[in-house]
Structures are given as C-alpha cells and as structure tokens.
Enzyme design. Structure first.
Site, PDB file in Angstrom:
ATOM      1  N   ASP A  89      -9.176   7.537  35.129  1.00 43.27           N
ATOM      2  CA  ASP A  89      -9.733   8.788  35.627  1.00 43.27           C
ATOM      3  C   ASP A  89     -10.528   8.489  36.890  1.00 43.27           C
ATOM      4  O   ASP A  89     -10.007   7.843  37.796  1.00 43.27           O
ATOM      5  CB  ASP A  89     -10.564   9.476  34.538  1.00 43.27           C
ATOM      6  CG  ASP A  89     -11.103  10.828  34.962  1.00 43.27           C
ATOM      7  OD1 ASP A  89     -10.342  11.800  34.990  1.00 43.27           O
ATOM      8  OD2 ASP A  89     -12.316  10.899  35.273  1.00 43.27           O
ATOM      9  N   HIS A 138      -4.475  12.679  28.823  1.00 44.07           N
ATOM     10  CA  HIS A 138      -5.316  12.139  29.892  1.00 44.07           C
ATOM     11  C   HIS A 138      -6.066  10.872  29.517  1.00 44.07           C
ATOM     12  O   HIS A 138      -6.364  10.045  30.373  1.00 44.07           O
ATOM     13  CB  HIS A 138      -6.326  13.205  30.331  1.00 44.07           C
ATOM     14  CG  HIS A 138      -7.224  12.753  31.433  1.00 44.07           C
ATOM     15  ND1 HIS A 138      -6.737  12.389  32.676  1.00 44.07           N
ATOM     16  CD2 HIS A 138      -8.574  12.570  31.485  1.00 44.07           C
ATOM     17  CE1 HIS A 138      -7.756  12.023  33.448  1.00 44.07           C
ATOM     18  NE2 HIS A 138      -8.865  12.124  32.745  1.00 44.07           N
TER      19      HIS A 138
END
Length: 318
Positions: A99, A298
């Site tokens: 991320d 994610h």
C-alpha cells in the site's frame, strides 16, 4: 521471537520490530496499518536467512507523529528508510512495501539505488510520474469524491475515523479485502460528500479468517494517537509530485518484484491496469512478470501470506 525497540532516525524516533540475522530486509506497511501487518512474514523470512525489520512509519503507532503536515513528504519517508538502514549498521538492504509502503519502497529504490539491493511492492505498482498533480487530476475526474481528496481536507477524515477507531478499521479492512462481495468489480473508492467514507462500507457480521479479533485489537491500539499523522501522507500527494520533478521519466533500476491481488481496488485505479500490463516493457529490472494472486484483495501479505512469503523468499534468494 520478534523483538521491539526505538531507533533515532532522520530527526525522529521510530518504533521497529525485528527478527533474524543475515542481509537486512525492511518491511514498510501502508494505510491504515502498522508493523503488525507483517506478522506472517517475520518467521519465514528469518528462517530463510534474513534480518527482518518492520517499523511503524512516521505518523503511525509508537513512532513519532510530527505535527507539521509538511513533515510527511515522500522525501521525508525515503529519508526515514535510508536513515533506518544506516542506523541498523547496514549500508544496503532489501526494501519491501505494501500500500503506501510500496511507493516509499519504490521511491527509495528510485532516489537511492545505491542503498537498495532489491525492491518489492505489494498492491501499488512502481511509480511513473504523471503530467498533472494527482489530487487535482482525481478531483476533476471524480468531482472531488475520490478518497484522496476527502483525506486531504484538514480534520475531516480525522474526525470521522477517530469517532470509533475499532469500527473504522473493521469496516475498512473488510471493504478492501477479497472477501468483500463487490471486490474485483472495478469499483472506485468514492466518498459520499454528506455522510463520509465509512457510510458506504458494510459492517461485517464476522471478520475474514485471515483477520482475527486479536489482529483488530492490535491495529486499534496502534491508532490510539488518532489518524492525523497517517492522513498527512495523503495531504502531500501534490507536493510529492512537485518534489519529484527531477525524476520524471526515470525508472527503478534495482532488481524488482511486483505482487497484487485480482480483487484489489488499487490496481483498478484509472490508468493502473494499463500500467501493470506494460510493466515488463517499462521496467527491465523486474525479475518476473507481475504476480497476480487470485481471489486476493488489498491486504496482500495478510490475505495470502504463504504465496507472498514464497514469492519474497524466491526473489530475495535470487
């Protein structure tokens, strides 16, 4: 066993977790996470012969939270990584990020290739600087509703998330996971201007198997000082675009690995699917084509720890 301590780096104090001995591997978490996001990587990487270190990055967890928004530019974040490597007594290291940690890892390799033995990014692909400031571009494309723009408004997301941090994190993690019903549909993270971001996220009846209540407890504790430090990273997106003008058109040269989930929202951002498809041609330093994890959302290294660990160990040994 994972050990913890504080380290003076780049004018601030960083909390780090570390395990193992051998070549240094620095693991960089994203938003809204902490060193704990790498809990499944410590043992396997240490057993493979590496010294593994994961900091709470500036503005997170037990590390310092500078008050000035300007203290969270990409140059500060890269400076923290380079300073940490040297503070640990090393000249070079492997750098892995997920991320927001991925852009920090990629930029460390881009700006200081002399200290990076290899770089791996999870979820967020390598940086290729656009022709326009990113906040302005996204505001125009999505009428100001893209979550970057929402996060950039001083005090707004800070207050929404701090009202009930545990619920905030529970909803964000479920929404972003491969377990979310609409994951992988090409959705964009848009914010309801009247109700905020969390209003669009369902409250899960139970957490996914890979994210326990104990994990949520640890994550909630790491945000006991609030979310402002973490959100300040987003408030520097346009500033970062300005600061990296000298590297426009440059590519990452150290050996590289990119891993992402096919149900992750980030690879569906505008222009990103096309970038990922072109990466093997754009980046000769990639040691293999981008690795796609089927059914993964994610939270790459938490949702698919065994596959991520295997890919990292293969990459690091190579």
């Amino acid at each position: 066993m994972v050990e913890h301590r504080m380290v003076d780096v780049n004018g601030i104090r960083l909390h780090i977790a570390e395990q193992g001995s051998g070549p240094l591997v620095v693991l960089l978490h994203g938003f809204p996470e902490s060193w704990h996001s790498w809990q499944h990587q410590f043992g396997p990487l240490a057993d493979a012969g590496f010294r593994v270190v994961a900091p709470d990055q500036r503005g997170y967890g037990r590390s310092d939270h500078p008050e000035n928004v300007d203290a969270y530019t990409i140059l500060h974040l890269v400076g923290d990584v380079v300073g940490l490597i040297h503070a640990l007594g090393e000249e070079k290291a492997y750098v892995v990020g997920h991320d927001w940690g991925a852009p920090v890892a990629w930029h460390t390799a881009l700006l200081r290739p002399d200290v990076v033995l290899g770089v791996a990014g999870l979820s967020v692909p390598p940086p290729f600087r656009g022709t326009r400031p990113p906040l302005a571009a996204m505001a125009e494309r999505f009428d100001g509703r893209f979550y970057w723009n929402y996060f950039s408004r001083p005090g707004v997301a800070d207050a929404e998330f701090a009202e009930d941090p545990r619920t905030t994190l529970r909803r964000i993690f479920y929404w972003g996971s491969g377990d979310s019903p609409d994951a992988g549909t090409g959705r964009q993270p848009l914010v309801d201007p009247e109700r905020g971001w969390l209003a669009t996220m369902p409250e899960p009846e139970v957490l996914p198997d890979w994210f326990t209540e104990e994990d949520l407890d640890a994550l909630t504790e790491s945000f006991s000082q609030g979310f402002t430090g973490a959100l300040n990273w987003y408030r520097n997106l346009d500033r970062n675009w300005e600061l990296t003008a000298a590297w426009h058109g440059a590519v990452v040269t150290p050996p590289a690995l990119y891993v992402y989930g096919d149900r992750d929202v980030v690879p569906a951002f505008p222009g990103t699917p096309e970038l990922i498809a072109k990466l093997p041609d754009l980046m000769p330093s990639l040691r293999r084509p981008p690795l796609t994890l089927t059914g993964c959302g994610h939270w790459t290294q938490q949702e698919r720890p065994h596959e991520v660990n295997a890919a990292l160990v293969d990459f690091l040994h190579a």
